[in-house]
Design an enzyme around this catalytic site. Structure first.
Site, PDB file in Angstrom:
ATOM      1  N   GLU A 252       9.508  -6.576   3.987  1.00 33.14           N
ATOM      2  CA  GLU A 252      10.097  -7.426   2.945  1.00 33.14           C
ATOM      3  C   GLU A 252      10.407  -6.500   1.778  1.00 33.14           C
ATOM      4  O   GLU A 252       9.508  -6.116   1.028  1.00 33.14           O
ATOM      5  CB  GLU A 252       9.108  -8.520   2.523  1.00 33.14           C
ATOM      6  CG  GLU A 252       8.730  -9.496   3.637  1.00 33.14           C
ATOM      7  CD  GLU A 252       9.838 -10.505   3.930  1.00 33.14           C
ATOM      8  OE1 GLU A 252      10.752 -10.666   3.100  1.00 33.14           O
ATOM      9  OE2 GLU A 252       9.789 -11.127   5.015  1.00 33.14           O
ATOM     10  N   CYS A 286      11.903  -9.948  -6.746  1.00 37.21           N
ATOM     11  CA  CYS A 286      12.778  -9.336  -5.737  1.00 37.21           C
ATOM     12  C   CYS A 286      14.045 -10.135  -5.488  1.00 37.21           C
ATOM     13  O   CYS A 286      15.066  -9.571  -5.100  1.00 37.21           O
ATOM     14  CB  CYS A 286      12.018  -9.144  -4.433  1.00 37.21           C
ATOM     15  SG  CYS A 286      11.352 -10.675  -3.801  1.00 37.21           S
TER      16      CYS A 286
HETATM   17  P1  NAD Z   1       5.956  -0.201  -3.760  1.00 38.71           P
HETATM   18  O1  NAD Z   1       6.769   0.012  -2.533  1.00 38.71           O
HETATM   19  O2  NAD Z   1       5.852   0.900  -4.732  1.00 38.71           O
HETATM   20  O3  NAD Z   1       4.442  -0.577  -3.367  1.00 38.71           O
HETATM   21  C1  NAD Z   1       4.146  -1.584  -2.435  1.00 38.71           C
HETATM   22  C2  NAD Z   1       2.815  -1.272  -1.760  1.00 38.71           C
HETATM   23  O4  NAD Z   1       2.927  -0.038  -1.075  1.00 38.71           O
HETATM   24  C3  NAD Z   1       1.642  -1.153  -2.712  1.00 38.71           C
HETATM   25  O5  NAD Z   1       0.522  -1.816  -2.152  1.00 38.71           O
HETATM   26  C4  NAD Z   1       1.413   0.336  -2.804  1.00 38.71           C
HETATM   27  O6  NAD Z   1       0.043   0.670  -2.990  1.00 38.71           O
HETATM   28  C5  NAD Z   1       1.876   0.839  -1.465  1.00 38.71           C
HETATM   29  N1  NAD Z   1       2.424   2.195  -1.543  1.00 38.71           N
HETATM   30  C6  NAD Z   1       3.071   2.766  -2.586  1.00 38.71           C
HETATM   31  N2  NAD Z   1       3.444   4.016  -2.278  1.00 38.71           N
HETATM   32  C7  NAD Z   1       3.016   4.253  -1.020  1.00 38.71           C
HETATM   33  C8  NAD Z   1       3.098   5.375  -0.138  1.00 38.71           C
HETATM   34  N3  NAD Z   1       3.681   6.515  -0.504  1.00 38.71           N
HETATM   35  N4  NAD Z   1       2.545   5.263   1.089  1.00 38.71           N
HETATM   36  C9  NAD Z   1       1.967   4.113   1.477  1.00 38.71           C
HETATM   37  N5  NAD Z   1       1.861   3.021   0.689  1.00 38.71           N
HETATM   38  C10 NAD Z   1       2.372   3.084  -0.541  1.00 38.71           C
HETATM   39  O7  NAD Z   1       6.538  -1.522  -4.430  1.00 38.71           O
HETATM   40  P2  NAD Z   1       6.092  -2.203  -5.794  1.00 38.71           P
HETATM   41  O8  NAD Z   1       6.516  -1.343  -6.928  1.00 38.71           O
HETATM   42  O9  NAD Z   1       4.673  -2.617  -5.705  1.00 38.71           O
HETATM   43  O10 NAD Z   1       6.991  -3.543  -5.758  1.00 38.71           O
HETATM   44  C11 NAD Z   1       8.327  -3.560  -6.167  1.00 38.71           C
HETATM   45  C12 NAD Z   1       9.267  -3.508  -4.981  1.00 38.71           C
HETATM   46  O11 NAD Z   1       8.914  -4.489  -4.038  1.00 38.71           O
HETATM   47  C13 NAD Z   1      10.699  -3.833  -5.374  1.00 38.71           C
HETATM   48  O12 NAD Z   1      11.575  -3.004  -4.651  1.00 38.71           O
HETATM   49  C14 NAD Z   1      10.870  -5.271  -4.941  1.00 38.71           C
HETATM   50  O13 NAD Z   1      12.188  -5.677  -4.675  1.00 38.71           O
HETATM   51  C15 NAD Z   1      10.044  -5.290  -3.703  1.00 38.71           C
HETATM   52  N6  NAD Z   1       9.614  -6.652  -3.422  1.00 38.71           N
HETATM   53  C16 NAD Z   1      10.136  -7.278  -2.336  1.00 38.71           C
HETATM   54  C17 NAD Z   1       9.768  -8.589  -2.079  1.00 38.71           C
HETATM   55  C18 NAD Z   1      10.302  -9.334  -0.885  1.00 38.71           C
HETATM   56  O14 NAD Z   1       9.714 -10.344  -0.554  1.00 38.71           O
HETATM   57  N7  NAD Z   1      11.358  -8.892  -0.254  1.00 38.71           N
HETATM   58  C19 NAD Z   1       8.875  -9.242  -2.914  1.00 38.71           C
HETATM   59  C20 NAD Z   1       8.371  -8.559  -4.011  1.00 38.71           C
HETATM   60  C21 NAD Z   1       8.740  -7.253  -4.259  1.00 38.71           C
END
Ligand code: NAD
Length: 517
Positions: A252, A286
C-alpha cells in the site's frame, strides 16, 4: 509483549544477535499447532482488539495528538493522565486530535472489527464453484486457509488505522501476526507495544519495534505474507526482501493523486471539499488530492472560495487553530518548506520551523517539471496546474504513474464518467474526496503499473515515472482484507466410483475416445 530491539547484544553470538528469532519461532509453533484456525479463537482475538480500542480510546487519542499535532513538549506531565509516562499536550491539540482521530482512526478500526465479527463464519465457509460435465458428481470449492505467519509494517500518518485495519484481516483469516508500527509515531507505537498485546493471545501475536535497520533485519526472516504500507522507496526494499523467500506481498504505497475540476462546477462547494480533504491531518494522507488540474478561469473562481474555506475552517491565523496539526518530523518539514518555493504562493505559504508549522497553502503557476510536481507532497500544500481542456487533463494524468486515488469535480455527470473511463487509479471518487474510504464494501489499494495510453504531447516534458512511485498492489478493507490474508485453495473432491466412465481419459488413446470428448 513483543520484543523491542536490543542494540547492545554481544557480537559473535548468532542467536542473541537476532532479536526476533525467539518470537518468530514461538508464533510459528502456535500456527503449526493449529491454534489460530478455529472460528472461536479468531472471534476472541477480534473481540480483544475491540476491547483494546474501547478501553484505551483516550490513551490512543492522546498518543495520536502527541504524534501528529504537537511540536514541543513544554508542560510537566500530569501524574494521573493515561499517558503520564509520556509528555502531555496543550488541550487545544488534544481537542483537534479527538475529532480527526475518531473519524479516521478509531471508528474505522472499530467498524472493521464489527464487520469481521458479524461475517466471520460466512467468510470462512468453503465457496462452492460451478462445475463442468466431467465433475458433475464431485464437490468443487475454494477453501480460505490462513497463510501462516504474517508481517504487517505500518507508517506513521494514521498509525492506529493503518496498523489495526490490516491486523483485523490477518486475525480474521486465522494467521499469526507480527506488527511493526512506525518509529516516527512514537507515542502510538508505545501504546501498541505495551497495551495491545494484553488483549491478544501472545503465543500468536507480537509487536516488534524499530526503524529501517531493525525492520531490515526482521525482513531477512521468512514470513508467509507481508503487508506493507508506506513509501514506494521502502516498498521496493520490502518487495526485494520478500522475493528472496518468494513471499507474497501487499504494498500500500503513495504517489500523486490528481484532482480535476471542471469549469461546470460550484466553486465554493468544490473549495470546501478540496480544503477539507487536502488539509485533513495536515495533508499527511496518502489519498489526499496532491494537485489540482483546471482551466485558468476555474482557478480564478476557486482561489477566493478556497481562501474563504480555509479561513472558516482554521480562522484568520491557522497557526493558532486547534483544528490544524503539525508536520511529523524536521526532515519532512524541511522538505515541505523547500516545496513552497515552487510556482507562486496564492494562499498561505507561512511556516515556522520551531513548531514544524506550515500554513494551508495553495500554489499557482506551477510547472510540471518543478519539484512539487515530481514527488508526493504529503503536507498542506496544494499546487494548481492549468489545462485548457478535459482532454488535456486526461492526457496529463495518463502521462504519469497510475495514482492511488483520482478525483474529478463537475456538475456534468458525463465529465466525471469520462475521467473515470479514460484513466486508471487505485480508487476514484467523483465530486468529493475520502468518502469512498468509508465504504467497507469497496476495496482499498493502489495499482502498480504505468499508464499504457500515452499519446505524446508535443512540447510537454515527459517526467520519469521513478520520481512519482507506484501506488501499490493488492487490496484490503472489509471482506477484501479477509481474502488478502487467506490462501484461496482450489479443491476438488472426486467421487470414488464411476471408474468405467472416467477411464476414457486413460491411454491407450484412440480416435473413438477423442470423438467422445
Ligand atoms: P516509510 O516507507 O518511510 O515507512 C513505512 C514503514 O517502513 C515504517 O514502519 C518504517 O519503520 C519502515 N521502514 C522505513 N525505512 C525502511 C527500510 N529502509 N527498510 C525496511 N523498513 C523500513 O513511510 P512513512 O514515511 O512512514 O509513510 C509515508 C508514506 O506512506 C507515503 O508515501 C504515503 O503515501 C504512504 N502511505 C500509503 C498509504 C496507503 O494506504 N497506500 C497509507 C498511508 C501512507
Amino acid at each position: 509483549l513483543g520484543p523491542s530491539v536490543q542494540s547492545d547484544q554481544p557480537a559473535g553470538d548468532a542467536i542473541r544477535m537476532d532479536p526476533f528469532a525467539d518470537t518468530l519461532r514461538r508464533l510459528r509453533e502456535a500456527f503449526s499447532a493449529g491454534r489460530t484456525r478455529p472460528a472461536e479463537f479468531r472471534a476472541a482475538q477480534l473481540r480483544g482488539l475491540g476491547r483494546f480500542l474501547q478501553e484505551h480510546k483516550q490513551l490512543l487519542q492522546e498518543a495520536l495528538a502527541q504524534d501528529l499535532h504537537k511540536q514541543e513538549h513544554s508542560q510537566p506531565a500530569p501524574a494521573s493522565g493515561p499517558l503520564h509516562m509520556l509528555c502531555p499536550l496543550p488541550g487545544r491539540f488534544c481537542l483537534q486530535s479527538a475529532f480527526e482521530s475518531e473519524v479516521s482512526e478509531i471508528s474505522i478500526s472499530q467498524s472493521e472489527i464489527n464487520l469481521a465479527l458479524r461475517n466471520l463464519r460466512a467468510w470462512m465457509k468453503d465457496e462452492k464453484v460451478p462445475k463442468n460435465l466431467a465433475t458433475q458428481l464431485d464437490s468443487a470449492f475454494i477453501r480460505k486457509e490462513p497463510f501462516g505467519l504474517v508481517l504487517v509494517i505500518a507508517p506513521w500518518n494514521y498509525p492506529v488505522n493503518l496498523t489495526l485495519v490490516p491486523l483485523v484481516g490477518a486475525l480474521a483469516a486465522g494467521n499469526c501476526v507480527v506488527l511493526k508500527p512506525s518509529e516516527f509515531s512514537r507515542s502510538t507505537e508505545k501504546v501498541l507495544a505495551e497495551v495491545l498485546p494484553r488483549y491478544l493471545d501472545q503465543s500468536c501475536f507480537a509487536v516488534v519495534l524499530g526503524g529501517p535497520q531493525e525492520t531490515g533485519q526482521l525482513l531477512e526472516h521468512k514470513f508467509d505474507y507481508i503487508f506493507f504500507t508506506g513509501s514506494p522507496r521502502v516498498g521496493r526494499i520490502v518487495m526485494s526482501a520478500a522475493a528472496k523467500h518468494l513471499t507474497p506481498v501487499t504494498l500500500e504505497l503513495g504517489g500523486k493523486n490528481p484532482c480535476y475540476v471542471d469549469d461546470n462546477c460550484d466553486p465554493q462547494t468544490v473549495a470546501n471539499r478540496l480544503a477539507w480533504f487536502r488539509y485533513f491531518n495536515t495533508g499527511q494522507t496518502c489519498v489526499a488530492p496532491d494537485y489540482v488540474l483546471c482551466s485558468p478561469d476555474t482557478q480564478e473562481r476557486l482561489l477566493p472560495a478556497l481562501q474563504s474555506a480555509i479561513t472558516r475552517f482554521y480562522g484568520e491565523d491557522p497557526r493558532s487553530s486547534p483544528n490544524l496539526g503539525r508536520i511529523i518530523s524536521d526532515k519532512h518539514f524541511q522538505r515541505l518548506r523547500g516545496l513552497l518555493g515552487c510556482g507562486r504562493v496564492a494562499i498561505g505559504g507561512q511556516s515556522d520551523e520551531s513548531e514544524r508549522y506550515i500554513a494551508p497553502t495553495v500554489l499557482v503557476d506551477v510547472e510540471e517539471t518543478e519539484p512539487v510536481m515530481q514527488e508526493e507532497i504529503f503536507g498542506p500544500i496544494l499546487p494548481f496546474v492549468n489545462v485548457r481542456s478535459l482532454d488535456e487533463a486526461i492526457d496529463f494524468i495518463n502521462r504519469r504513474e497510475k495514482p492511488l486515488a483520482l478525483y474529478a469535480f463537475s456538475n456534468n455527470k458525463q465529465v466525471v464518467k469520462r475521467v473515470l473511463a479514460q484513466t486508471s487509479s487505485g480508487s476514484f471518487c467523483g465530486n468529493d474526496g475520502f468518502m469512498h474510504l468509508t465504504l467497507d464494501s469497496l476495496p482499498f489499494g493502489g495499482v502498480a503499473r504505468l499508464q499504457i495510453c500515452l499519446p505524446a504531447h508535443a512540447g510537454q516534458p515527459r517526467v520519469s515515472p521513478s520520481f512519482h512511485g507506484a501506488s501499490g498492489m493488492g487490496r484490503y478493507h472489509g471482506k477484501f482484507s479477509f481474502d488478502t490474508f487467506s490462501h484461496h485453495r482450489a479443491c476438488l473432491l472426486r467421487c470414488p466410483g464411476m471408474e468405467k466412465i472416467y477411464s476414457i481419459r486413460y491411454p491407450p488413446y484412440s480416435p473413438r475416445k477423442l470423438s467422445l470428448l
